[in-house]
Design a protein around this motif. Structure first.
Motif, PDB file in Angstrom:
ATOM      1  N   PHE A   1      70.417  21.791 -19.989  1.00 46.52           N
ATOM      2  CA  PHE A   1      69.291  21.668 -20.926  1.00 46.52           C
ATOM      3  C   PHE A   1      69.833  21.037 -22.192  1.00 46.52           C
ATOM      4  CE2 PHE A   1      68.186  24.836 -17.904  1.00 46.52           C
ATOM      5  CZ  PHE A   1      66.818  24.728 -17.736  1.00 46.52           C
ATOM      6  N   MET A   2      69.233  19.907 -22.578  1.00 41.07           N
ATOM      7  CA  MET A   2      69.849  19.130 -23.634  1.00 41.07           C
ATOM      8  C   MET A   2      68.850  18.709 -24.698  1.00 41.07           C
ATOM      9  SD  MET A   2      72.644  16.994 -21.430  1.00 41.07           S
ATOM     10  CE  MET A   2      71.503  16.316 -20.228  1.00 41.07           C
TER      11      MET A   2
ATOM     12  N   THR B   1      58.098   9.312 -15.655  1.00 41.73           N
ATOM     13  CA  THR B   1      58.756   8.251 -16.404  1.00 41.73           C
ATOM     14  C   THR B   1      60.072   8.706 -17.020  1.00 41.73           C
ATOM     15  OG1 THR B   1      57.381   8.850 -18.302  1.00 41.73           O
ATOM     16  CG2 THR B   1      56.625   7.046 -16.931  1.00 41.73           C
ATOM     17  N   ASN B   2      60.062   9.851 -17.741  1.00 46.53           N
ATOM     18  CA  ASN B   2      61.332  10.258 -18.347  1.00 46.53           C
ATOM     19  C   ASN B   2      62.023  11.345 -17.545  1.00 46.53           C
ATOM     20  OD1 ASN B   2      59.771  12.462 -18.927  1.00 46.53           O
ATOM     21  ND2 ASN B   2      60.247  12.525 -21.116  1.00 46.53           N
ATOM     22  N   ALA B   3      61.253  12.191 -16.860  1.00 47.14           N
ATOM     23  CA  ALA B   3      61.749  13.092 -15.821  1.00 47.14           C
ATOM     24  C   ALA B   3      62.964  13.902 -16.190  1.00 47.14           C
ATOM     25  CB  ALA B   3      62.041  12.289 -14.585  1.00 47.14           C
ATOM     26  N   GLY B   4      63.025  14.371 -17.409  1.00 47.89           N
ATOM     27  CA  GLY B   4      64.123  15.268 -17.743  1.00 47.89           C
ATOM     28  C   GLY B   4      65.430  14.544 -17.964  1.00 47.89           C
TER      29      GLY B   4
ATOM     30  N   ASN C   1      69.076  17.140 -15.530  1.00 48.21           N
ATOM     31  CA  ASN C   1      68.959  17.169 -16.987  1.00 48.21           C
ATOM     32  C   ASN C   1      67.523  17.494 -17.384  1.00 48.21           C
ATOM     33  OD1 ASN C   1      71.658  16.336 -17.117  1.00 48.21           O
ATOM     34  ND2 ASN C   1      71.039  14.182 -16.951  1.00 48.21           N
ATOM     35  N   VAL C   2      67.370  18.477 -18.233  1.00 43.41           N
ATOM     36  CA  VAL C   2      66.032  18.962 -18.588  1.00 43.41           C
ATOM     37  C   VAL C   2      65.841  18.850 -20.099  1.00 43.41           C
ATOM     38  CG1 VAL C   2      64.392  20.862 -18.415  1.00 43.41           C
ATOM     39  CG2 VAL C   2      66.188  20.595 -16.679  1.00 43.41           C
ATOM     40  N   SER C   3      64.762  18.197 -20.481  1.00 42.07           N
ATOM     41  CA  SER C   3      64.435  18.069 -21.894  1.00 42.07           C
ATOM     42  C   SER C   3      63.589  19.250 -22.349  1.00 42.07           C
ATOM     43  CB  SER C   3      63.654  16.770 -22.134  1.00 42.07           C
ATOM     44  OG  SER C   3      62.370  16.862 -21.528  1.00 42.07           O
ATOM     45  N   LEU C   4      63.515  19.434 -23.657  1.00 45.17           N
ATOM     46  CA  LEU C   4      62.687  20.495 -24.215  1.00 45.17           C
ATOM     47  C   LEU C   4      61.228  20.295 -23.842  1.00 45.17           C
ATOM     48  CD1 LEU C   4      62.359  22.984 -26.026  1.00 45.17           C
ATOM     49  CD2 LEU C   4      62.209  21.438 -27.990  1.00 45.17           C
ATOM     50  N   GLU C   5      60.774  19.048 -23.856  1.00 47.57           N
ATOM     51  CA  GLU C   5      59.379  18.747 -23.528  1.00 47.57           C
ATOM     52  C   GLU C   5      59.051  19.173 -22.099  1.00 47.57           C
ATOM     53  OE1 GLU C   5      56.367  14.858 -23.341  1.00 47.57           O
ATOM     54  OE2 GLU C   5      58.547  14.594 -23.383  1.00 47.57           O
ATOM     55  N   GLU C   6      59.928  18.822 -21.160  1.00 41.98           N
ATOM     56  CA  GLU C   6      59.668  19.161 -19.770  1.00 41.98           C
ATOM     57  C   GLU C   6      59.757  20.672 -19.555  1.00 41.98           C
ATOM     58  OE1 GLU C   6      60.804  17.578 -15.317  1.00 41.98           O
ATOM     59  OE2 GLU C   6      62.305  17.386 -16.889  1.00 41.98           O
TER      60      GLU C   6
ATOM     61  N   ARG D   1      57.194  25.290 -17.805  1.00 43.70           N
ATOM     62  CA  ARG D   1      57.170  26.752 -17.937  1.00 43.70           C
ATOM     63  C   ARG D   1      55.730  27.246 -17.917  1.00 43.70           C
ATOM     64  NH1 ARG D   1      59.171  27.547 -22.869  1.00 43.70           N
ATOM     65  NH2 ARG D   1      61.243  28.405 -22.413  1.00 43.70           N
ATOM     66  N   THR D   2      54.865  26.574 -18.659  1.00 45.75           N
ATOM     67  CA  THR D   2      53.470  26.993 -18.767  1.00 45.75           C
ATOM     68  C   THR D   2      52.712  26.782 -17.462  1.00 45.75           C
ATOM     69  OG1 THR D   2      53.473  26.467 -21.130  1.00 45.75           O
ATOM     70  CG2 THR D   2      51.327  26.669 -20.052  1.00 45.75           C
ATOM     71  N   THR D   3      52.926  25.636 -16.831  1.00 42.96           N
ATOM     72  CA  THR D   3      52.105  25.294 -15.666  1.00 42.96           C
ATOM     73  C   THR D   3      52.656  25.826 -14.348  1.00 42.96           C
ATOM     74  OG1 THR D   3      53.254  23.168 -15.437  1.00 42.96           O
ATOM     75  CG2 THR D   3      51.239  23.195 -16.762  1.00 42.96           C
ATOM     76  N   GLN D   4      53.980  26.003 -14.240  1.00 44.87           N
ATOM     77  CA  GLN D   4      54.571  26.340 -12.951  1.00 44.87           C
ATOM     78  C   GLN D   4      55.404  27.621 -12.942  1.00 44.87           C
ATOM     79  OE1 GLN D   4      52.807  23.867 -10.840  1.00 44.87           O
ATOM     80  NE2 GLN D   4      54.730  24.145  -9.774  1.00 44.87           N
TER      81      GLN D   4
END
Length: 627
Positions: free
Chosen positions: A356-357, A385-388, A427-432, A437-440
């Motif tokens: 997580f970066m 598009t950005n996919a983490g 690699n996981v972004s804060l946005e993803e 977290r909310t949806t899945q």
């Protein structure tokens, strides 16, 4: 792996012909290969059974299964021993065959006492109107229950769904035993009595006080119209592991401590232990038993060679059937090395490494553009598009598990250079993280609700999804793991004093207190870890398998005195999980054998993503999403 569910209604106006859409969706994600629903109606109740299968061995068997007497069975488990299942057979069919031949409660308990492996089940006996359900001794497969406010219905399911206001929350079915309820009686009285059959060691003569405590704990959060009572015949399941050796007085002199207490952690330091013939024998026994546990969990899968004869795959097209949640730490390294022993050499192994970066706020624009060219773009269900990939403006060389993961990959390539090791950088972004977290993820972690549950649940979900990138000789490319079986090292720290709290407990109160802490860890692992992890991993149509929680592995470790498993008078990187480190040395592992424990939430850096001032035990507001 399956998604299993039984919805029971006691009033005509609440009879349903289908499950709620969101619950059905979550169950289907667990079992993508087949699904079926079956309705069983009696005079004053209705049972809706729903089964969703992930096909891993034998003939694909659609669930629920029903026999000619109207009995219905839902099974989410793997039989690795205890009950004979041939390579080409399906364990659902075998278990149902045995269940259908049971003549009494004692026969049913005897059957489930024999099964080695993870399981949860729901079994309806038509003639007696009895509904049986439960989880294995360690709780390696999730099972939840939910009771309506007015006593008109209840539901038992592998996974829940987001709850609306005024709805009773889902709760985990305790892994303390199995349960049976009389649906006819419940329908007529509007009172659900759950007859409880606890786990017990044969040698335990009087467990009444312990059972009363367990019954009280189970009943605490249940509604007034539900009660849990000990079964009238006082029958029980036989615990599948031997009792923990609580010996706290070491008989032999502490020769090793005198030899190496002042020496820094090195491979040579560990080699000293092999000068003791008894310790060498114990390590080899442990390695042999753990190796068999891994073998059981990676064989008998539907592999490429099981395809029709006219289908020939090139070596480069072969897919990994087994993946490992991989940090490069001692637990995942040993599992990877043992997996390499048992699966075909031409089959890749996926090593799933999550990071997580955060974005680097001060990075100059021209450097950002250059790094973006060098970084991979990772495919994603939600972020195509950005996919983490975090757009390259992050530094994964600051993520501890990425560093040790890459080092671990080099070690594995050294001991097995012919194997294709797919090191999958996820690699996981804060946005993803926040969106998924909310949806899945949120409903999968629930009913657990702490900051720690959020961190580990999210980290395991993204890791097990397996969407990331690979570094290849041709350059970096996007990659998605197709492996349906995921091995994880959970259980090693709990049994081998791997956590810092074990060291604090030992230094404060000694060996006896350390033994008590380990006993507590194993006793609570179902409610603290395993149900959550099963729901999170199963959401991708994949199955978690836990070699360190194999019944034979646990029995062997339970039989040893504590000082043969861990020696906390020694420094970190040696003393904790000592027997596992020595096993790693025997496997040819080097630097990873000396790595100290690092918790996943810190190693992956998810704990640094949002609110750094939170404590792990606090309730997590991010999990309190109500739709």
């Amino acid at each position: 792996m399956c998604g299993i569910c039984c919805s029971v209604s006691f009033s005509v106006e609440h009879f349903k012909k289908d499950l709620k859409e969101d619950l059905l969706y979550n169950l289907k994600r667990r079992g993508p290969d087949s699904d079926k629903q079956l309705l069983k109606s009696a005079v004053n109740y209705q049972c809706l059974f729903s089964g969703h299968v992930l096909h891993l061995r034998g003939v694909l068997t659609t669930q629920p299964v029903e026999d000619d007497r109207g009995n219905v069975f839902l099974w989410n488990g793997e039989v690795f021993g205890g009950v004979k299942v041939e390579t080409e057979e399906n364990d659902t069919q075998i278990m149902f065959k045995y269940l259908s031949s049971c003549k009494s409660e004692a026969d049913i308990l005897s059957l489930f006492s024999k099964v080695e492996g993870p399981w949860s089940f729901i079994y309806y006996q038509a003639s007696s109107h009895h509904l049986w359900f439960g989880r294995d001794f360690f709780g390696r497969r999730s099972l939840l229950w939910q009771f309506s406010n007015l006593g008109r219905s209840f539901c038992i399911s592998s996974v829940g769904a987001q709850i609306s206001r005024g709805t009773k929350p889902w709760q985990e079915v305790p892994a303390a035993g199995i349960f049976r309820t009389d649906l006819n009686y419940a329908a007529s009285s509007r009172y659900v009595i759950l007859n409880f059959y606890p786990w017990k060691h044969i040698s335990e003569e009087n467990v009444t006080e312990e059972c009363i405590t367990v019954l009280t704990q189970i009943s605490t959060d249940l509604p007034a119209f539900v009660s849990v009572v000990m079964n009238e015949a006082k029958l029980y399941l036989v615990k599948p592991v031997v009792p923990l050796n609580m010996m706290s007085c070491q008989a032999s002199p502490e020769t090793h401590c005198r030899k190496i207490s002042s020496v820094p952690p090195t491979r040579e330091t560990l080699q000293v232990f092999f000068t003791d013939e008894h310790m060498r024998r114990v390590v080899h026994q442990f390695l042999d038993i753990l190796s068999v546990a891994v073998k059981r969990r990676v064989l008998h899968l539907l592999r490429d060679r099981d395809l029709p004869p006219n289908v020939i795959l090139k070596s480069c097209d072969r897919k990994a059937n087994v993946a490992i949640l991989f940090s490069g730490g001692i637990d995942s390294m040993v599992i990877a090395a043992l997996t390499d022993r048992h699966i075909p050499l031409d089959e890749p192994i996926d090593l799933l490494n999550v990071a997580f970066m955060m974005r680097e706020k001060t990075m100059p624009t021209h450097l950002n553009r250059q790094k973006q060219k060098d970084h991979c773009e990772t495919p994603s269900e939600e972020f195509s598009t950005n996919a983490g990939a975090v757009d390259g403006d992050c530094l994964d060389d600051k993520v501890p598990d990425r560093i040790t993961g890459r080092a671990g990959l080099k070690e594995l390539q050294t001991i097995s250079p012919s194997r294709v090791w797919n090191f999958v950088e996820i690699n996981v972004s804060l946005e993803e993280l926040q969106k998924l977290r909310t949806t899945q993820i949120c409903h999968l972690v629930q009913p657990l609700d702490t900051v720690l549950d959020d961190s580990i649940g999210c980290a395991v979900w993204f890791a097990s999804r397996g969407i990331g990138c690979l570094a290849t000789p041709e350059g970096t490319k996007s990659y998605q793991s197709a492996a349906k079986v995921l091995l994880t090292g959970i259980g090693a720290d709990e049994q081998l004093a791997g956590y810092m709290r074990h060291r604090v407990r030992f230094q404060t109160l000694g060996l006896e207190a350390l033994n008590e802490e380990i006993a507590m860890e194993l006793g609570r692992i179902s409610s603290r870890n395993l149900g959550r992890d099963d729901r999170v991993i199963g959401d991708h149509g994949k199955e978690a398998r836990f070699p360190f929680l194999d019944e034979n592995v646990v029995s062997f470790l339970n039989s040893l005195p504590i000082w043969e498993k861990a020696d906390l008078t020694l420094p970190r990187g040696i003393g904790e999980k000592l027997i596992l480190r020595l096993a790693a040395v025997e496997l040819g592992l080097t630097a990873s054998a000396l790595l100290p424990k690092r918790a996943m939430q810190f190693g992956s850096r998810i704990a640094k993503m949002e609110n750094n001032k939170e404590k792990a035990s606090h309730k997590c507001g991010r999990l309190q999403v109500i739709s």
